[in-house]
Design an enzyme around this catalytic site. Structure first.
Site, mmCIF file in Angstrom:
data_model
loop_
_atom_site.group_PDB
_atom_site.id
_atom_site.type_symbol
_atom_site.label_atom_id
_atom_site.label_comp_id
_atom_site.label_asym_id
_atom_site.label_seq_id
_atom_site.Cartn_x
_atom_site.Cartn_y
_atom_site.Cartn_z
ATOM 1 C CG ASN A 199 54.586 -5.747 45.345
ATOM 2 O OD1 ASN A 199 55.822 -6.040 45.315
ATOM 3 N ND2 ASN A 199 53.653 -5.995 46.192
ATOM 4 N NE ARG A 232 59.095 -6.774 49.929
ATOM 5 C CZ ARG A 232 58.933 -6.072 51.229
ATOM 6 N NH1 ARG A 232 58.450 -4.835 51.399
ATOM 7 N NH2 ARG A 232 59.336 -6.930 52.102
ATOM 8 C CB CYS A 233 53.502 -10.131 45.060
ATOM 9 S SG CYS A 233 52.383 -11.367 44.997
ATOM 10 C CB THR A 234 55.520 -15.694 45.507
ATOM 11 O OG1 THR A 234 56.503 -15.483 46.342
ATOM 12 C CG2 THR A 234 55.732 -16.947 44.630
#
Length: 113
Positions: A7, A9-11
């Site tokens: 994903n 958008r996930c750090t």
């Protein structure tokens, strides 16, 4: 071939991807929110992880809290919830052959190399 269920958008997912890119091995990136798991794929990944389906659920997500928290669900129902709401799936998941890890922290990747 290494596959990362990612994903962007996930750090933590981005950190895992960076770690994998340093390995110089063939890499497949699967953005599972854009290209959701089939039921068979999700079951296969859970089996490779060697965990129960609930261990792959992000139980602090509002979707889980609002719809499933405090309910007694079977493994099959938990899998169906993840298929319906892929945002509930913990990330990133890294698979190599018959082994898989949830790469949180990214150092977990070393367990399957």
């Amino acid at each position: 071939m290494i596959t990362i269920y990612h994903n962007p958008r996930c750090t933590k997912s981005r950190e895992g991807l960076c770690e994998l890119e340093l390995l110089n091995e063939p890499l497949s990136i699967r953005k599972y929110l854009d290209e959701p798991f089939t039921k068979e794929e999700l079951i296969d990944v859970i089996n490779k992880l060697g965990i129960k389906p609930i261990e792959l659920v992000r139980t602090k997500e509002s979707i889980w809290i609002e719809n499933f928290k405090n309910k007694s669900l079977s493994d099959s129902e938990i899998i169906d919830a993840m298929l319906t709401y892929p945002k509930l799936i913990e990330r990133p998941i890294v698979v190599k052959g018959n082994k898989a890890v949830i790469a949180r922290p990214k150092e977990n990747i070393n367990k399957i190399l």
